[in-house]
Scaffold this motif. Sequence first.
Motif, PDB file in Angstrom:
ATOM      1  N   ARG A   1       0.825  -1.216   0.000  1.00  0.00           N
ATOM      2  CA  ARG A   1       0.000   0.000   0.000  1.00  0.00           C
ATOM      3  C   ARG A   1       0.857   1.262   0.000  1.00  0.00           C
ATOM      4  NH1 ARG A   1      -5.526  -0.259   2.489  1.00  0.00           N
ATOM      5  NH2 ARG A   1      -4.954   1.713   3.454  1.00  0.00           N
ATOM      6  N   ARG A   2       1.899   1.251   0.783  1.00  0.00           N
ATOM      7  CA  ARG A   2       2.766   2.436   0.819  1.00  0.00           C
ATOM      8  C   ARG A   2       3.529   2.629  -0.483  1.00  0.00           C
ATOM      9  NH1 ARG A   2       1.153   1.895   5.509  1.00  0.00           N
ATOM     10  NH2 ARG A   2       1.397   3.466   7.145  1.00  0.00           N
ATOM     11  N   LEU A   3       3.968   1.538  -1.051  1.00  0.00           N
ATOM     12  CA  LEU A   3       4.630   1.622  -2.355  1.00  0.00           C
ATOM     13  C   LEU A   3       3.690   2.281  -3.367  1.00  0.00           C
ATOM     14  CD1 LEU A   3       6.729   0.850  -4.564  1.00  0.00           C
ATOM     15  CD2 LEU A   3       5.626  -1.390  -4.678  1.00  0.00           C
ATOM     16  N   VAL A   4       2.449   1.839  -3.381  1.00  0.00           N
ATOM     17  CA  VAL A   4       1.487   2.349  -4.353  1.00  0.00           C
ATOM     18  C   VAL A   4       1.210   3.838  -4.112  1.00  0.00           C
ATOM     19  CG1 VAL A   4      -0.927   2.161  -5.090  1.00  0.00           C
ATOM     20  CG2 VAL A   4       0.479   0.104  -4.859  1.00  0.00           C
TER      21      VAL A   4
ATOM     22  N   GLU B   1      -5.789   2.645  -9.931  1.00  0.00           N
ATOM     23  CA  GLU B   1      -6.498   1.376 -10.157  1.00  0.00           C
ATOM     24  C   GLU B   1      -6.234   0.407  -9.006  1.00  0.00           C
ATOM     25  OE1 GLU B   1      -8.669   0.770 -12.374  1.00  0.00           O
ATOM     26  OE2 GLU B   1      -8.904  -1.409 -12.274  1.00  0.00           O
ATOM     27  N   LEU B   2      -4.985   0.277  -8.625  1.00  0.00           N
ATOM     28  CA  LEU B   2      -4.651  -0.621  -7.518  1.00  0.00           C
ATOM     29  C   LEU B   2      -5.352  -0.165  -6.240  1.00  0.00           C
ATOM     30  CD1 LEU B   2      -0.843  -1.256  -8.147  1.00  0.00           C
ATOM     31  CD2 LEU B   2      -2.675  -2.951  -8.223  1.00  0.00           C
ATOM     32  N   TRP B   3      -5.340   1.142  -6.033  1.00  0.00           N
ATOM     33  CA  TRP B   3      -5.965   1.694  -4.826  1.00  0.00           C
ATOM     34  C   TRP B   3      -7.438   1.306  -4.768  1.00  0.00           C
ATOM     35  CZ3 TRP B   3      -3.743   2.993  -0.648  1.00  0.00           C
ATOM     36  CH2 TRP B   3      -4.387   3.770   0.319  1.00  0.00           C
ATOM     37  N   GLU B   4      -8.071   1.344  -5.922  1.00  0.00           N
ATOM     38  CA  GLU B   4      -9.480   0.951  -5.973  1.00  0.00           C
ATOM     39  C   GLU B   4      -9.617  -0.553  -5.743  1.00  0.00           C
ATOM     40  OE1 GLU B   4     -12.991   2.397  -8.783  1.00  0.00           O
ATOM     41  OE2 GLU B   4     -11.793   0.832  -9.732  1.00  0.00           O
ATOM     42  N   LEU B   5      -8.744  -1.332  -6.359  1.00  0.00           N
ATOM     43  CA  LEU B   5      -8.805  -2.794  -6.181  1.00  0.00           C
ATOM     44  C   LEU B   5      -8.572  -3.186  -4.725  1.00  0.00           C
ATOM     45  CD1 LEU B   5      -6.855  -3.875  -9.388  1.00  0.00           C
ATOM     46  CD2 LEU B   5      -9.269  -4.334  -8.886  1.00  0.00           C
ATOM     47  N   PHE B   6      -7.811  -2.367  -4.018  1.00  0.00           N
ATOM     48  CA  PHE B   6      -7.587  -2.640  -2.601  1.00  0.00           C
ATOM     49  C   PHE B   6      -8.848  -2.371  -1.779  1.00  0.00           C
ATOM     50  CE2 PHE B   6      -2.808  -1.328  -2.892  1.00  0.00           C
ATOM     51  CZ  PHE B   6      -2.538  -2.472  -3.619  1.00  0.00           C
ATOM     52  N   GLY B   7      -9.869  -1.850  -2.424  1.00  0.00           N
ATOM     53  CA  GLY B   7     -11.137  -1.652  -1.736  1.00  0.00           C
ATOM     54  C   GLY B   7     -11.326  -0.254  -1.188  1.00  0.00           C
TER      55      GLY B   7
ATOM     56  N   ILE C   1      -6.906   8.171  -4.903  1.00  0.00           N
ATOM     57  CA  ILE C   1      -5.656   8.013  -4.153  1.00  0.00           C
ATOM     58  C   ILE C   1      -4.997   9.376  -3.937  1.00  0.00           C
ATOM     59  CG2 ILE C   1      -4.175   7.635  -6.173  1.00  0.00           C
ATOM     60  CD1 ILE C   1      -2.684   5.490  -4.492  1.00  0.00           C
ATOM     61  N   PHE C   2      -5.337  10.341  -4.807  1.00  0.00           N
ATOM     62  CA  PHE C   2      -4.693  11.646  -4.685  1.00  0.00           C
ATOM     63  C   PHE C   2      -5.321  12.512  -3.592  1.00  0.00           C
ATOM     64  CE2 PHE C   2      -3.817  10.047  -8.915  1.00  0.00           C
ATOM     65  CZ  PHE C   2      -2.439   9.976  -8.817  1.00  0.00           C
ATOM     66  N   ARG C   3      -6.316  11.945  -2.909  1.00  0.00           N
ATOM     67  CA  ARG C   3      -6.835  12.592  -1.708  1.00  0.00           C
ATOM     68  C   ARG C   3      -6.218  11.971  -0.456  1.00  0.00           C
ATOM     69  NH1 ARG C   3      -8.051  16.912  -3.786  1.00  0.00           N
ATOM     70  NH2 ARG C   3      -9.869  17.082  -5.147  1.00  0.00           N
ATOM     71  N   GLN C   4      -5.373  10.984  -0.652  1.00  0.00           N
ATOM     72  CA  GLN C   4      -4.683  10.345   0.475  1.00  0.00           C
ATOM     73  C   GLN C   4      -3.397  11.102   0.790  1.00  0.00           C
ATOM     74  OE1 GLN C   4      -5.880   7.574   2.090  1.00  0.00           O
ATOM     75  NE2 GLN C   4      -7.674   7.962   0.809  1.00  0.00           N
ATOM     76  N   GLY C   5      -2.978  10.989   2.042  1.00  0.00           N
ATOM     77  CA  GLY C   5      -1.697  11.584   2.385  1.00  0.00           C
ATOM     78  C   GLY C   5      -0.553  10.681   1.940  1.00  0.00           C
ATOM     79  N   LEU C   6       0.589  11.282   1.725  1.00  0.00           N
ATOM     80  CA  LEU C   6       1.783  10.477   1.433  1.00  0.00           C
ATOM     81  C   LEU C   6       2.218   9.799   2.724  1.00  0.00           C
ATOM     82  CD1 LEU C   6       4.194  12.684  -0.685  1.00  0.00           C
ATOM     83  CD2 LEU C   6       3.036  10.603  -1.404  1.00  0.00           C
TER      84      LEU C   6
END
Length: 839
Positions: A732-735, A748-754, A759-764
């Motif tokens: 998850r952190r890599l992505v 896409e991966l972020w969505e597949l992770f559920g 993902i661009f609203r997530q913090g680094l």
Amino acid sequence: MTADTFPFRETERKWQERWKALFRCDTAKTDGKYYCLMMFPYPSGDLHVGHGRNYIIGDALARFKMMEGANVLAPMGWDAFGLPAENAAIKNDIHPAVWTERNIESMKLQFDRWGVVYDWSREVAACRPDYYRWTQWIFIRLFRAGLAYREAASVNWCPSCKTVLANEQVASGACERCGSVVSLRKLEQWFFGIRRYAERLLDDLDRLERWPERVRTMQKNWIGRSEGVEVSFPLEGMGETLSCFTTRVDTIYGATFIVIASDHPLAAELLRRGGREEEGGAFIRHVRELQVQEREKAESTKEGFYTGCRAVNPATGAPIPVFLASYVVMEYGTGVVMGVPAHDQRDFEFVREAPLEIPVVQVISPDGSASPRLESAYVEDGIMINSAPYDGLGNREAMDRITDDLASRGLARRVVHYRLRDWLISRQRYWGAPIPMVHCSSCGSVPVNESDLPVLLPENVDFHPRGDGKSPLATVAEFVKTVCPSCGGPAERDTDTMDTFVDSSWYFLRYLSPRDERRAFDPELANRWLPVDQYIGGIEHAILHLMYSRFIVKFLHDEGLLAFDEPFGSLFTQGMIYRNGAKMSKSKGNVVSPAPLIEAYGADTVRIYTLFIGPPEKDAEWNDRAVEGAHRFVNRVWRLYTNHRELLDAGAAADDRVDPEALDEAGTALYRAVQVASKRVRDDVFERGFQFNTAISALMELTNELYLYVERNERFRAGDGAAARLFRNAVRRLVLLLAPMAPHLCEELWELFGNDGSIFRQGLPEPDSRYLKAETYTLVLQVNGKIRSKVEVEKDAPRETLEKLALEDEKIKRILAGGTVIKTIVVPGKLVNIAAKLA
RNA sequence: GCGAGAGUGGCGGAACUGGCAGACGCGCUGGACUUAGGAUCCAGUGAGGAAACUCAUGGGGGUUCAAAUCCCCCCUCUCGCACCA
């Protein structure tokens, strides 16, 4: 069986569509604002991978900033006026407006394909009336402030094409198209008085700390401030004096002749009085020819022509001859130079070839005594000689004294000269913003009423060159014919259009209120959002575009319309991409088009490769093969998911809690690798200036670690829950870290992770700083600076322990046997170096 | 001529305040899986040497316990300006 690959074709469109809303900026909110601006391009139709670098860097940065919670404004538009549209129009018989709009559509699609996203609701195009209306408005503001004026100036003229040529159409004095020698023609043209801002443009460079040093230096040289003295040389037997600009008034006792530019206003008069009109005229024509011809050739010759007149050296009282010379230009200083052959290399060369015998008088020497014979001009500092009252002084001191003494006699004054010329903005072209001025026989040049703007570019115009040097607009009677805004009498419109650099000198203000029909920009929004936080573009605009934009912003600031007076807080200039050792260009046939690459490998691959190619500020060579490496990396990340679907699918993926204290050795190593990668990506992008190349290499390393973990960790392979959670945590952190650079894959991966939402609203990911260093490290043991051994040590081992370990090491002991240790240097965390005298 | 930047394996490039030169990637070599591999996975890969070691960051000097990194000289390349008085 082939390995899984990222299904980029299906995925890319989906996200590109959804991102449009993501990049829509609400400028009412200014908390954490980040104005990320890329230089708007000329819509030439086709972008190659070299252009792509600019936009990909900017897009990745915008996405990183979003993940840091910034409110990002990333607009885009078109520098859409200019010559290529006219050329294409002539060639393909299509109207420039149609050609341009078509290209804009196609280029927007190309941005989409790259996954490069902007807030398209703010799009501007310099060629549309709702934009150039305000370019014209700025012109009028400048005119009213006395900063736009009209004057005769030379343009390049091709006698065979019978047209005015832009500077870029002239190559070493010849017409780029037909090869005939270009001549100069005088036309009445508009100028902007940028010279009045020279001092401020120069001084404020010091405030632009986050601009590349290189660009600041280039601007500094371009402005070319020079302090000196203007000295009057009375003409013998005439009332006039010649005013010379010199930075070396200390050499005035060595001034044994005068040279003036052949286009100096007094040149003809001097020739007449000297009785040398005829031959002099021929010389003037000859010099003019030299000027348009090859530079190097013209520069190497120091040709002169004696006017027959003499001037008086105000210091020595001696009469000295006045020459016309090829090496003096009217554009700098006063167009008159005092010739000091002993101390100026050009003057030295001139007297060798001069048509008269001219004395060489040395007035400065290193040791106070004259050199027997000068082989070249002496340009260093030294002691004054042959200078009557000033002999024996240092030349720097003499310079001040001579200036004061001449000044007290009314013969000299201190002046500052700039090399910066006023900005010639008239173009005898169709495809540009019409100059909003009307020429009236009784009122002179009068600006169009602001309420009558825009002055629309007429559509049905024959823009083929006409042969009289006038703009194609001059052929349109209904355009030219108008009434004077001042007296209402019949008058004519100015038929020139503006230099496209005028269009691009304010577009960054328009993005804040692009549809405002009442004003060029909204001062309140502009003051809140500017200066631009990050400007990104090519080094080719280091001087003109950036200087003109600074000038216009300073002007608008002085008009009370803007609170700030520098447009761009931080500037980043990316390097160019070369191929086969040359800049990419259609004419060289070495362009790499992104479309087939994106088709074959996907947008993320092209983005990753473009960012990985090298340090973004440096030029780089495109390598078709290496693109495959980026593609492999994208798929390796994808397969971390497909190979472990059951661990990462929606539901399972949510639980990635890790207790680092409870991990086994391999687990700790992986956990640490995640922290190190997080730290490196953040540092490389934010602290070290967009070093995406090393950020990607850090993520490649993390990916490699993950593969090894899967391959080698028994607990993970046996289905251990804690190991699985760690794996999820790491993936998850890599992505997240990779997302700004490979957005389609990671979204896409972020969505597949559920996960819901972008993902661009997530913090680094924040690195867990306790785990940035390993428990042990390899201590290097050196003797006399050479590596002789290595030993594993605990990370906090004290100096004494390290020294002891070194001295007890078997290899070290063997080397030191029989010798004497002189000194031991211990660098904890790195090495122990033993300086010793060996047996 | 002036100003700026650069020179590191076969290639693109890492090495942040001097501290294991060559991270990461390309290419190449070997192995695994395979009917097959140009897919994938693993390993190796600066040069010389059997090894111990030695030599290596454009060249030459220097400073330092230690230099790709700092200093001096030189060479090459790229970019910008160019008769700047």
